[in-house]
Design an enzyme around this catalytic site. Structure first.
Site, PDB file in Angstrom:
ATOM      1  N   GLU A 267       0.849  -1.198   0.000  1.00  0.00           N
ATOM      2  CA  GLU A 267       0.000   0.000   0.000  1.00  0.00           C
ATOM      3  C   GLU A 267       0.880   1.242   0.000  1.00  0.00           C
ATOM      4  O   GLU A 267       1.841   1.318   0.763  1.00  0.00           O
ATOM      5  CB  GLU A 267      -0.878   0.099   1.260  1.00  0.00           C
ATOM      6  CG  GLU A 267      -2.035  -0.841   1.370  1.00  0.00           C
ATOM      7  CD  GLU A 267      -2.838  -0.569   2.643  1.00  0.00           C
ATOM      8  OE1 GLU A 267      -2.766   0.576   3.173  1.00  0.00           O
ATOM      9  OE2 GLU A 267      -3.529  -1.475   3.120  1.00  0.00           O
ATOM     10  N   GLU A 321     -13.786   5.491  -0.676  1.00  0.00           N
ATOM     11  CA  GLU A 321     -14.678   4.578   0.050  1.00  0.00           C
ATOM     12  C   GLU A 321     -15.408   5.358   1.140  1.00  0.00           C
ATOM     13  O   GLU A 321     -14.830   5.730   2.156  1.00  0.00           O
ATOM     14  CB  GLU A 321     -13.878   3.427   0.640  1.00  0.00           C
ATOM     15  CG  GLU A 321     -13.171   2.577  -0.412  1.00  0.00           C
ATOM     16  CD  GLU A 321     -12.236   1.544   0.186  1.00  0.00           C
ATOM     17  OE1 GLU A 321     -12.723   0.597   0.828  1.00  0.00           O
ATOM     18  OE2 GLU A 321     -11.006   1.708   0.029  1.00  0.00           O
ATOM     19  N   LYS A 324     -15.593   4.298   5.201  1.00  0.00           N
ATOM     20  CA  LYS A 324     -14.418   4.056   6.038  1.00  0.00           C
ATOM     21  C   LYS A 324     -14.452   4.983   7.255  1.00  0.00           C
ATOM     22  O   LYS A 324     -14.741   6.182   7.127  1.00  0.00           O
ATOM     23  CB  LYS A 324     -13.127   4.293   5.248  1.00  0.00           C
ATOM     24  CG  LYS A 324     -12.876   3.260   4.164  1.00  0.00           C
ATOM     25  CD  LYS A 324     -11.437   3.270   3.702  1.00  0.00           C
ATOM     26  CE  LYS A 324     -10.529   2.639   4.721  1.00  0.00           C
ATOM     27  NZ  LYS A 324      -9.141   2.517   4.249  1.00  0.00           N
ATOM     28  N   GLU A 330      -9.253   9.240   5.174  1.00  0.00           N
ATOM     29  CA  GLU A 330      -9.464   7.803   4.998  1.00  0.00           C
ATOM     30  C   GLU A 330     -10.473   7.499   3.897  1.00  0.00           C
ATOM     31  O   GLU A 330     -10.427   6.438   3.284  1.00  0.00           O
ATOM     32  CB  GLU A 330      -9.928   7.172   6.315  1.00  0.00           C
ATOM     33  CG  GLU A 330      -8.848   7.067   7.371  1.00  0.00           C
ATOM     34  CD  GLU A 330      -7.720   6.137   6.961  1.00  0.00           C
ATOM     35  OE1 GLU A 330      -8.012   5.040   6.438  1.00  0.00           O
ATOM     36  OE2 GLU A 330      -6.548   6.504   7.132  1.00  0.00           O
TER      37      GLU A 330
END
Length: 384
Positions: A267, A321, A324, A330
């Site tokens: 990541e 997203e 999250k 985030e």
């Protein structure tokens, strides 16, 4: 006649739009993290079209989503699938580990290319001692299952680490693991050496910049031209923080007596939006960071310590997203919005179908529209 033609054009446009594509942006050779903590993402079959149009051939999941793996059947996309942290203790049981592999991996081979299973994510950075102590036994058990099924040369086993497992990270040549983790690191490193599996790290220069923007040069973390930092021990120059982090991990592994393990980035990324106290989280910085990452991947660059080993990177993440938890950043690491539009332009080109061409709903819609067109046209002829 003119009125009918206008109606016909409008309806035909509706048909076209129902299967239209959203133009996006392109590059090759990069892996992508496909997270799904959201309630507005496109279906896996549509994502498969998007990724193939982007020439992205490596995808990392955080689970082993059966719908995703089926959607990518015969696509030549390689997958990393994951065992969630909550399932790691069960994987120490050979029966349960075998059941997991037979349920989540075996049915998809060889149509879907699964090349790695990650057992847990950032386990060693947590404070769950039971989970931590179960990590390596679980990895060994899953590997033994793969051996028994004749899959160990096709699918390797690893786990992804936060860089907080390092006690020292600069200079890179002085990288070491935290002393209190050594009892777990020793068998883990031995496992990687014996199975020839990669050591995976989640590395985010953004965190270092956000924590101390007055001391960490933005150019250094964004891969922009800068004087760099010199490792006083090796005299190697680092013009970006990510390479220094990779080499710090290599040094920590070497300090344990191993030079036969490859470090890969599972990541890395940069948020395009954050809360008021999240310095640097902007579309501009995110675009610069990720476009420079893609450029260096295409150039097959290695780090100063491993110049002949091209960096291996999975960018985080494919989509924003919306579910999250945590700070705003985030929810804003995606290269794309859920509708397939790019969050920022980094020069990639692809498309996301608005509706699955194979879906029953799409076929029904087309039949209804064309049926109406035929009736309308017939009525027009009878009236003429």
């Amino acid at each position: 006649m003119a009125k009918f033609l206008l109606q016909f054009r409008a309806l035909f446009l509706l048909v076209l739009l129902s299967g239209s594509v959203v133009r996006t942006t392109i590059s090759v050779g990069v892996g992508i993290n496909y997270g799904q903590i959201a309630n507005n993402l496109p279906s896996p079959s549509r994502v498969a079209v998007l990724l193939q149009s982007l020439s992205i051939s490596r995808v990392k999941l955080y689970d082993a989503d059966q719908n995703v793996l089926r959607a990518f059947s015969n696509s030549n996309v390689e997958f990393i699938v994951g065992v969630g942290n909550e399932h790691v203790p069960n994987m120490t049981d050979p029966t349960k580990a075998q059941a997991w592999v037979k349920q989540h991996v075996l049915p998809h081979l060889p149509q879907t290319k699964i090349t790695c299973i990650t057992v847990g994510n950032e386990v060693l950075s947590g404070n769950d001692t039971q989970l931590i102590s179960n990590l390596v036994p679980a990895m060994k058990t899953i590997y033994d299952v793969l051996v028994s099924l004749g899959l160990n040369n096709q699918v390797n086993v690893s786990t992804a680490h936060s860089l907080t497992i390092l006690a020292n990270s600069f200079p890179p040549s002085s990288g070491t693991f935290k002393q209190d983790l050594m009892q777990y690191m020793e068998p883990l490193i031995e496992f990687h050496s014996q199975t020839k599996s990669p050591f995976l790290i989640n590395a985010y220069p953004y965190f270092a910049y956000k924590s101390n923007p007055s001391e960490v040069p933005l150019d250094y973390v964004l891969f922009r031209p800068n004087q760099g930092l010199v490792d006083p021990i090796t005299n190697l120059n680092y013009d970006n923080m990510l390479y220094a982090q990779i080499d710090a991990a290599y040094s920590a592994i070497k300090a344990m007596g191993h030079t036969d393990i490859e470090v890969k980035i599972s990541e890395t990324g940069w948020p395009s939006k954050g809360d008021s106290d999240e310095v640097g989280a902007t579309p501009e910085n995110a675009g610069i960071y990720n476009s420079n990452i893609l450029r260096r991947i295409e150039e097959k660059q290695g780090t100063p310590m491993k110049p002949s080993v091209p960096i291996d990177v999975f960018v985080f993440a494919l989509f924003n997203e919306d579910l999250k938890p945590g700070p705003a950043s985030e929810r804003n690491y995606g290269l794309f919005y859920p509708d397939g539009n790019p969050v920022y332009d980094i020069g990639l080109h692809g498309y996301l179908p608005r509706m699955s061409y194979s879906s029953a709903a799409y076929k029904t819609q087309v039949v209804h529209i064309f049926g109406f067109l035929i009736i309308s046209f017939t009525t027009f002829l009878l009236q003429a």
